[in-house]
Design a protein around this motif. Structure first.
Motif, short mmCIF file in Angstrom:
data_model
loop_
_atom_site.label_atom_id
_atom_site.label_comp_id
_atom_site.label_asym_id
_atom_site.label_seq_id
_atom_site.Cartn_x
_atom_site.Cartn_y
_atom_site.Cartn_z
N THR A 7 0.83 -1.20 0.00
CA THR A 7 0.00 0.00 0.00
C THR A 7 0.87 1.25 0.00
OG1 THR A 7 -0.11 0.21 2.40
CG2 THR A 7 -1.73 -1.26 1.35
N SER A 9 0.51 3.64 2.04
CA SER A 9 0.82 3.95 3.44
C SER A 9 2.10 3.25 3.88
CB SER A 9 -0.34 3.52 4.34
OG SER A 9 -1.51 4.24 4.03
N GLU A 10 2.30 2.01 3.41
CA GLU A 10 3.52 1.28 3.76
C GLU A 10 4.74 1.94 3.13
OE1 GLU A 10 1.76 -3.22 4.38
OE2 GLU A 10 2.07 -2.46 2.35
N ALA A 12 4.99 5.16 2.50
CA ALA A 12 5.22 6.39 3.27
C ALA A 12 5.93 6.09 4.59
CB ALA A 12 3.88 7.08 3.52
N LYS A 13 5.49 5.03 5.26
CA LYS A 13 6.12 4.66 6.53
C LYS A 13 7.58 4.27 6.32
CE LYS A 13 5.53 1.56 10.50
NZ LYS A 13 4.69 0.47 11.08
N VAL A 19 1.83 10.25 3.55
CA VAL A 19 1.22 9.59 2.38
C VAL A 19 1.09 10.57 1.22
CG1 VAL A 19 -0.88 8.51 1.49
CG2 VAL A 19 0.01 7.83 3.72
N SER A 20 0.72 11.81 1.54
CA SER A 20 0.55 12.82 0.49
C SER A 20 1.86 13.08 -0.26
CB SER A 20 0.03 14.13 1.08
OG SER A 20 0.92 14.63 2.06
N SER A 23 2.29 10.48 -2.82
CA SER A 23 1.35 10.76 -3.91
C SER A 23 1.90 11.84 -4.83
CB SER A 23 0.00 11.18 -3.33
OG SER A 23 -0.90 11.49 -4.37
#
Length: 334
Positions: A7, A9-10, A12-13, A19-20, A23
Motif C-alpha cells: 500500500t 501507506s507502507e 510512506a512509513k 502519504v501525500s 502521492s
C-alpha cells in the motif's frame, strides 16, 4: 513482502514521509526536494510498490494507454508491420503507457468507440491512405493523434514516416550512377495501390519522377506475393524489356521470390540484373546475394510517433510533418 499488494501507506512509513508526499512524487503535481524524492523512490523499489492503475487514472484523468490503430488488410506484410507495432509498444512503456492494439478494419467506428469510452489517452494510426476516411474524425477528436504515414491533405494533422518518394528516387539515382539505363520498380501488391495506400503510391511517384529526371527508361509495376505470381511478372518483364538491367523491389514478401525467379531465368545478380530493395536491413542482409537497400526504419518511426503523441498530451508544440531521410546501404546486389 508477501503476495498481497503493497500500500501507499507502507511506502510512506518506509520512507519516513507523509502519504501525500508519496502521492506527489508519483503524480508530479508538486515540487518535492531531490532528497525526499529519492528516498520515496528507493522505498517504492525496495517494497515493490505498484500504483493502482484505476486510482491513478481517476486522479490524473488519464488511462495511460495509447491506441495503435493497425487494420490488418490484404496486401500488408505483417512481419514488417509488427516491427512498427513493437517499436510503438516499447517506446510507450518508456513513458509508462500501455498500448491497445486495434487490428479490425473498422474505419472510423473503432476510433469513435475507444475515444468515447475513455479507454485511451491518444491514438497512433498506421496504414494511412491518401484519401483516408479516418482523417476528418481525427481533426475533431479531443484525444491527440499521430499518423505513421501521410494522407494527401495532411494539414492540421501530425504525421511521421520515411520519405518514401525520396526513397524511390534514391534507388533510381543509385542505379543510374552505375550506368543502368533501363530499370523497373516491382512494387506493392495491386490491392495496396487500389486502396490508395500512401507509402506505396509515393514510392512509385518518386521512382517515376527520378527516371524522367535521369533520362533513363523505367516502368513501375505492381507485384503480388506468391512465387508463381512473382515469377510470371519477372519473366514477362524481361521478355518485354530484354535490355532491362536494374530492378527496384518495394515488396518485402516478394524479395526472395524475385531473386529466385531471376536465378530460374538464368539472370545473375548483379552481373546481369542489379537489384535494390526498400526493406528492413536484416531482410536485405539475409538475401543471397545480400541486397543493396534503403532501410525501412520501423523502430525509429515508431519511437518518433510515440514521442510526438506524448508531447501533444503534455501540450507541447510539435511539427505537423516529420519525414525521415532515406539511407541507402550498398551491398553485393549492385
Amino acid at each position: 513482502m508477501s503476495g498481497r499488494a503493497v500500500t501507499i501507506s507502507e511506502v510512506a512509513k518506509h520512507a519516513g514521509v507523509a502519504v501525500s508526499t508519496v502521492s506527489y512524487v508519483l503524480s508530479g503535481k508538486r515540487t518535492i526536494s531531490a532528497d525526499t524524492r529519492r528516498r520515496v523512490l528507493d522505498s517504492i523499489n525496495a517494497l515493490g510498490y505498484h500504483p493502482n492503475a484505476g486510482a491513478r487514472a481517476l486522479a490524473s484523468r488519464r488511462s495511460n494507454v495509447i491506441a495503435l490503430v493497425l487494420p490488418l488488410r490484404a496486401g500488408m506484410h505483417v512481419p514488417v508491420l509488427m516491427r512498427f507495432a513493437s517499436a510503438v509498444v516499447t517506446a510507450a512503456r518508456r513513458f509508462d503507457h500501455d498500448v491497445l492494439l486495434l487490428t479490425a478494419d473498422e474505419g472510423t467506428a473503432g476510433i469513435r468507440r475507444v475515444a468515447a469510452s475513455a479507454l485511451v489517452d491518444a491514438l497512433v494510426l498506421m496504414d494511412v491512405e491518401l484519401d483516408d476516411r479516418r482523417v476528418p474524425l481525427l481533426r475533431e477528436l479531443a484525444e491527440p493523434s499521430v499518423l505513421i504515414g501521410f494522407p494527401a491533405e495532411p494539414a492540421g494533422l501530425t504525421c511521421v514516416d520515411l520519405d518514401f518518394a525520396a526513397a524511390g528516387a534514391r534507388c533510381v539515382e543509385h542505379l543510374a550512377e552505375r550506368g543502368h539505363d533501363e530499370i523497373a520498380l516491382l512494387g506493392a501488391p495491386s490491392v495496396v495501390y487500389e486502396r490508395g495506400t500512401g507509402f506505396a503510391r509515393r514510392t512509385r511517384e518518386g521512382f517515376v519522377e527520378a527516371v524522367d529526371a535521369h533520362g533513363i527508361k523505367g516502368v513501375a509495376l505492381a507485384c503480388e506475393e506468391t512465387f508463381d505470381e512473382v515469377y510470371e511478372t519477372v519473366r514477362d518483364l524481361l521478355l518485354d524489356q530484354p535490355g532491362l538491367s536494374g530492378l527496384v523491389v518495394h515488396n518485402e514478401a516478394a524479395v526472395g521470390h524475385v531473386l529466385a525467379a531471376l536465378r530460374q531465368l538464368d539472370r545473375r545478380v548483379p552481373h546481369d540484373v542489379a537489384v535494390v530493395a526498400i526493406c528492413p536491413d536484416d531482410v536485405a542482409e539475409r538475401a543471397s546475394p545480400p541486397l543493396t537497400s534503403v532501410l525501412i526504419p520501423a523502430e525509429e518511426v515508431g519511437r518518433e510517433a510515440v514521442r510526438l503523441v506524448m508531447d501533444k498530451l503534455e501540450g507541447r508544440a510539435v511539427p505537423e510533418s516529420t519525414l525521415l531521410t532515406p539511407q541507402l546501404a550498398v551491398r553485393a546486389s549492385t
